[in-house]
Design a protein around this motif. Structure first.
Motif, PDB file in Angstrom:
ATOM      1  N   LYS A  37       0.927  -1.233  -0.055  1.00 38.25           N
ATOM      2  CA  LYS A  37      -0.013  -0.086   0.034  1.00 38.25           C
ATOM      3  C   LYS A  37       0.847   1.423   0.058  1.00 38.25           C
ATOM      4  N   LEU A  38       2.186   1.154   0.020  1.00 37.59           N
ATOM      5  CA  LEU A  38       3.034   2.338  -0.040  1.00 37.59           C
ATOM      6  C   LEU A  38       2.935   3.134  -1.477  1.00 37.59           C
ATOM      7  N   GLY A  39       3.172   4.265  -1.126  1.00 35.92           N
ATOM      8  CA  GLY A  39       3.326   5.114  -2.159  1.00 35.92           C
ATOM      9  C   GLY A  39       4.474   6.236  -2.187  1.00 35.92           C
ATOM     10  N   LEU A  40       4.315   7.509  -2.951  1.00 44.14           N
ATOM     11  CA  LEU A  40       5.512   8.393  -2.918  1.00 44.14           C
ATOM     12  C   LEU A  40       5.624   9.279  -1.865  1.00 44.14           C
ATOM     13  N   SER A  41       4.769   8.930  -0.791  1.00 41.01           N
ATOM     14  CA  SER A  41       4.961   9.945   0.486  1.00 41.01           C
ATOM     15  C   SER A  41       5.664   8.862   1.399  1.00 41.01           C
ATOM     16  N   TYR A  42       6.565   9.291   2.369  1.00 40.82           N
ATOM     17  CA  TYR A  42       6.944   8.938   3.575  1.00 40.82           C
ATOM     18  C   TYR A  42       5.915   8.116   4.263  1.00 40.82           C
ATOM     19  N   GLN A  43       6.094   7.019   4.727  1.00 37.06           N
ATOM     20  CA  GLN A  43       5.408   6.453   5.869  1.00 37.06           C
ATOM     21  C   GLN A  43       6.097   5.777   6.945  1.00 37.06           C
ATOM     22  N   ALA A  44       5.887   6.176   8.123  1.00 39.37           N
ATOM     23  CA  ALA A  44       6.613   5.690   9.180  1.00 39.37           C
ATOM     24  C   ALA A  44       6.035   4.366   9.575  1.00 39.37           C
ATOM     25  N   ILE A 101      20.356  12.219   3.981  1.00 36.67           N
ATOM     26  CA  ILE A 101      19.257  12.934   3.704  1.00 36.67           C
ATOM     27  C   ILE A 101      18.811  13.910   4.837  1.00 36.67           C
ATOM     28  N   TYR A 102      18.415  15.012   4.603  1.00 39.81           N
ATOM     29  CA  TYR A 102      18.058  16.134   5.541  1.00 39.81           C
ATOM     30  C   TYR A 102      16.837  16.414   6.059  1.00 39.81           C
ATOM     31  N   PRO A 103      16.344  16.482   7.112  1.00 35.05           N
ATOM     32  CA  PRO A 103      15.242  16.677   7.781  1.00 35.05           C
ATOM     33  C   PRO A 103      14.751  18.242   7.564  1.00 35.05           C
ATOM     34  N   CYS A 104      13.325  18.206   7.078  1.00 30.85           N
ATOM     35  CA  CYS A 104      12.985  19.751   7.143  1.00 30.85           C
ATOM     36  C   CYS A 104      11.507  19.398   7.009  1.00 30.85           C
ATOM     37  N   VAL A 105      10.928  20.760   7.021  1.00 30.83           N
ATOM     38  CA  VAL A 105       9.394  21.040   7.073  1.00 30.83           C
ATOM     39  C   VAL A 105       8.650  21.418   5.815  1.00 30.83           C
ATOM     40  N   LEU A 106       8.070  20.533   5.022  1.00 29.28           N
ATOM     41  CA  LEU A 106       7.246  21.122   4.039  1.00 29.28           C
ATOM     42  C   LEU A 106       5.858  20.944   4.079  1.00 29.28           C
ATOM     43  N   ALA A 107       5.019  22.051   3.658  1.00 27.93           N
ATOM     44  CA  ALA A 107       3.630  21.937   3.940  1.00 27.93           C
ATOM     45  C   ALA A 107       3.016  21.613   5.305  1.00 27.93           C
ATOM     46  N   ASP A 108       3.875  22.201   6.440  1.00 32.60           N
ATOM     47  CA  ASP A 108       3.560  21.852   7.630  1.00 32.60           C
ATOM     48  C   ASP A 108       3.826  20.509   8.222  1.00 32.60           C
ATOM     49  N   GLU A 109       4.584  19.642   7.494  1.00 30.87           N
ATOM     50  CA  GLU A 109       4.525  18.339   7.675  1.00 30.87           C
ATOM     51  C   GLU A 109       6.077  17.902   7.848  1.00 30.87           C
ATOM     52  N   PRO A 110       6.662  17.432   8.826  1.00 35.79           N
ATOM     53  CA  PRO A 110       7.921  16.825   8.756  1.00 35.79           C
ATOM     54  C   PRO A 110       8.357  15.867   7.798  1.00 35.79           C
ATOM     55  N   THR A 111       9.413  16.212   7.097  1.00 37.16           N
ATOM     56  CA  THR A 111       9.934  15.096   5.936  1.00 37.16           C
ATOM     57  C   THR A 111      11.300  15.143   5.581  1.00 37.16           C
TER      58      THR A 111
END
Length: 255
Positions: A37-44, A101-111
């Protein structure tokens, strides 16, 4: 005795790419989530040990057919490589060397991002703050094997699937889910600096009966994700803050 660091150490992360004919099948037998069920967004998600505790806390996405990108705390990357080599010895897939790979916040979400302009302390601090507020814990070497997934509310974030079949630690994890519930579980808290040092506690520290998962120094003291029994939090000097609504629900299975 609680140990603290006077100099905050910012988390670092690495990405490994797993690709090949058997990549999906292999990962399906390892991860707590449903890989199909995984897609292009990171899933914890997580890879457990035989005691049903999180050995590797990861974020994973399906980058292309038979190709998966996995992000993990940099200090766990080498042990994850060894794990994949051991358990995947007879499966047809390749694992890349870890890259930063670098942690950042995009669209108010940690990614996470590969862009060098996100490789700044400001971006990492913003990611940590956003992650604490949204329950986006990160497992480091000091906390490998410490927490059961349900304690960290991973099932409330889509990171666990109880119908997908067997995976490492599945028997223990499923038994807790269907027959009981964790007495201690994830909370978002704030508190004063530890013993007036001006420092936050570090991952894995014990504040009496409360265990720290992650923490961040603030102007007023610190904020943290902790695993604790509600009654122990009530007896402490910590202030409980609100997590997102989905993570405010009871950790027990809805009957």
């Amino acid at each position: 005795m609680t140990q603290v660091s006077d100099t905050p150490i910012l988390p670092q992360f690495a990405q490994l790419t797993i690709q090949g004919e058997d990549a999906e099948k292999f990962l399906q037998g390892q991860l707590t989530c449903d890989v199909t069920k995984l897609g292009l967004s990171y899933q914890a998600a997580a890879i457990g040990n035989l005691k049903g505790r999180i050995e590797f806390g990861i974020w994973i996405k399906k980058q292309a057919e038979k190709q998966y990108d996995v992000v993990i705390s940099a200090d766990c990357a080498a042990s994850l490589q060894s794990h994949l080599k051991k358990f995947g010895a007879f499966s047809k897939f390749d694992t890349s060397e870890p890259i930063a790979i670098y942690p950042c916040v995009l669209a108010d979400e940690p990614t996470f991002s590969h862009k060098e302009d996100h490789n700044t302390p400001k971006d990492t601090q913003a990611w940590m703050q956003c992650s604490l507020a949204t329950g986006n814990y990160w497992i480091v070497a000091a906390t490998q094997g410490e927490f059961q997934p349900q304690e960290l509310r991973l099932h409330q974030r889509g990171g666990m699937d109880y119908d997908k079949g067997c995976y490492l630690g599945q028997e223990v994890i499923a038994r807790i889910y269907f027959k009981s519930a964790p007495k201690a579980f994830l909370h978002y808290v704030k508190g004063s600096s530890v013993k007036g040092t001006g420092a936050a506690p570090t991952a894995g520290d014990k504040l009496d009966k409360i265990q720290v998962v992650n923490a961040l120094t603030t102007a007023e003291g610190f904020e943290a994700l902790v695993v604790a029994r509600p009654e122990h939090l009530a007896e402490s000097e910590l202030t409980v803050l609100d997590l997102p609504p989905a993570l405010q629900a009871d950790v027990a299975r809805a009957k």
